[in-house]
Design a protein around this motif. Structure first.
Motif, mmCIF file in Angstrom:
data_model
loop_
_atom_site.group_PDB
_atom_site.id
_atom_site.type_symbol
_atom_site.label_atom_id
_atom_site.label_comp_id
_atom_site.label_asym_id
_atom_site.label_seq_id
_atom_site.Cartn_x
_atom_site.Cartn_y
_atom_site.Cartn_z
ATOM 1 N N SER A 32 -19.688 -53.247 -17.921
ATOM 2 C CA SER A 32 -19.554 -52.146 -16.979
ATOM 3 C C SER A 32 -18.440 -52.462 -15.993
ATOM 4 N N ILE A 33 -17.743 -51.430 -15.549
ATOM 5 C CA ILE A 33 -16.603 -51.602 -14.657
ATOM 6 C C ILE A 33 -16.659 -50.568 -13.535
ATOM 7 N N LEU A 34 -15.862 -50.798 -12.513
ATOM 8 C CA LEU A 34 -15.666 -49.802 -11.461
ATOM 9 C C LEU A 34 -14.830 -48.673 -12.041
ATOM 10 N N ASN A 35 -15.292 -47.441 -11.911
ATOM 11 C CA ASN A 35 -14.555 -46.305 -12.449
ATOM 12 C C ASN A 35 -13.108 -46.325 -11.943
ATOM 13 N N PRO A 36 -12.122 -46.243 -12.841
ATOM 14 C CA PRO A 36 -10.711 -46.398 -12.442
ATOM 15 C C PRO A 36 -10.269 -45.477 -11.312
ATOM 16 N N ASP A 37 -10.577 -44.182 -11.384
ATOM 17 C CA ASP A 37 -10.165 -43.272 -10.321
ATOM 18 C C ASP A 37 -10.827 -43.617 -8.992
ATOM 19 N N ASP A 38 -12.038 -44.167 -9.048
ATOM 20 C CA ASP A 38 -12.717 -44.583 -7.818
ATOM 21 C C ASP A 38 -12.026 -45.790 -7.198
ATOM 22 N N ALA A 39 -11.420 -46.629 -8.036
ATOM 23 C CA ALA A 39 -10.654 -47.763 -7.520
ATOM 24 C C ALA A 39 -9.448 -47.264 -6.724
ATOM 25 N N ASN A 40 -8.822 -46.184 -7.200
ATOM 26 C CA ASN A 40 -7.709 -45.590 -6.454
ATOM 27 C C ASN A 40 -8.191 -45.000 -5.134
ATOM 28 N N ALA A 41 -9.376 -44.391 -5.157
ATOM 29 C CA ALA A 41 -9.954 -43.833 -3.934
ATOM 30 C C ALA A 41 -10.245 -44.936 -2.923
ATOM 31 N N LEU A 42 -10.779 -46.053 -3.402
ATOM 32 C CA LEU A 42 -11.074 -47.173 -2.516
ATOM 33 C C LEU A 42 -9.790 -47.756 -1.944
ATOM 34 N N GLU A 43 -8.763 -47.878 -2.761
ATOM 35 C CA GLU A 43 -7.483 -48.401 -2.273
ATOM 36 C C GLU A 43 -6.901 -47.498 -1.192
ATOM 37 N N ALA A 44 -7.038 -46.184 -1.349
ATOM 38 C CA ALA A 44 -6.545 -45.252 -0.334
ATOM 39 C C ALA A 44 -7.238 -45.498 1.001
ATOM 40 N N ALA A 45 -8.552 -45.717 0.955
ATOM 41 C CA ALA A 45 -9.309 -45.985 2.181
ATOM 42 C C ALA A 45 -8.892 -47.313 2.800
#
Length: 261
Positions: A32-45
């Motif tokens: 299991s992994i962190l959803n890729p688009d959610d990783a982009n959302a986290l980076e934005a924050a």
């Protein structure tokens, strides 16, 4: 400023297999992994936290207890707090039910300026949960965000389109869904990994967020998946050689033979 990022633990789709008899996903042994688009959302924050004073970044997910591993990865990337909505009552949720549960968790956290989410999850690909969650919270939402600029209590975003982008001004609090073009997610640092292991993850069930079992999980899901399957593989392609005229003649002949034309 308080920022929340909605994240999801998903199976690595490069490794997913489907039971040919049952037509269901084989999850045993699948990482299991962190959803890729959610990783982009986290980076934005986290990028906002790097440049703006007094910013805290929290992450929220709904999932089984093992989703805490993914939350610790988010903490190791730089998030300050993590919340896990985990309860058997949440199981089997579709997008309608998932957004209702996430919204209840967000209300309990409270006093947020920006809520980030990924454009969509790679296991469902619906791109619905972010917008539905914003609707339940009664906050403005901008999807497919590819660039962000803060201006006081407003956010200027570029919304990705097929042939360009829209420039949108939105007041906070708001919800933004990120696309991969927004940024390049950072790696976890050694010091953050050590700190992430020490931090406590807040776990809430349906009673903690004042949500009845009838309004979450499978019971509150109007959409249900009855079967998943892998499409049958197509036949091997055929390469045509020769001049343009020769290949065109050959192609027409083959299409007529297949009764396509």
């Amino acid at each position: 400023m308080k920022i929340l990022v909605c994240v999801k633990q998903v199976p690595d789709t490069n490794e997913v297999k489907i039971d040919p008899v049952k037509g269901t996903l084989i999850r045993e042994g699948v990482p299991s992994i962190l959803n890729p688009d959610d990783a982009n959302a986290l980076e934005a924050a986290l990028a906002i936290k790097d440049t703006e004073p007094n910013v805290t970044v929290s992450v929220l997910t709904m999932g089984p207890p093992q989703a805490s591993e993914m939350l610790r990865e988010c903490l190791a990337m730089g998030a300050d707090d993590a919340y896990l909505l985990s309860d058997r009552a949440f199981g089997g949720a579709d997008t309608w039910s998932t957004s209702n549960t996430l919204a209840a968790g967000i209300r309990k956290i409270g006093d947020l300026d920006i809520i980030f989410a990924g454009r969509q999850a790679i296991d469902g690909d619906t791109a619905q949960v972010g917008s539905q969650t914003a609707q339940r919270l009664d906050v403005p939402v901008v999807t497919y965000v590819q660039d962000i600029e803060l201006q006081g209590d407003k956010v200027i975003v570029q919304r990705q389109m097929e042939d360009g982008y829209e420039l949108i001004e939105v007041a906070t609090p708001c919800l933004l869904t990120a696309v991969k073009e927004l940024n390049e997610p950072r790696y976890m640092s050694i010091s953050n990994i050590v700190n992430a292991c020490k931090k406590e993850i807040t776990v809430w069930g349906h009673e903690d967020i004042n949500l009845s079992p009838e309004n979450c999980g499978l019971k509150a899901s109007p959409t249900q998946v009855f079967r998943s399957f892998t499409p049958a593989s197509k036949g091997k392609g055929e390469m045509l050689n020769g001049t343009v005229k020769e290949m065109s003649t050959s192609l027409i002949s083959k299409l007529k033979g297949l009764h396509v034309i």
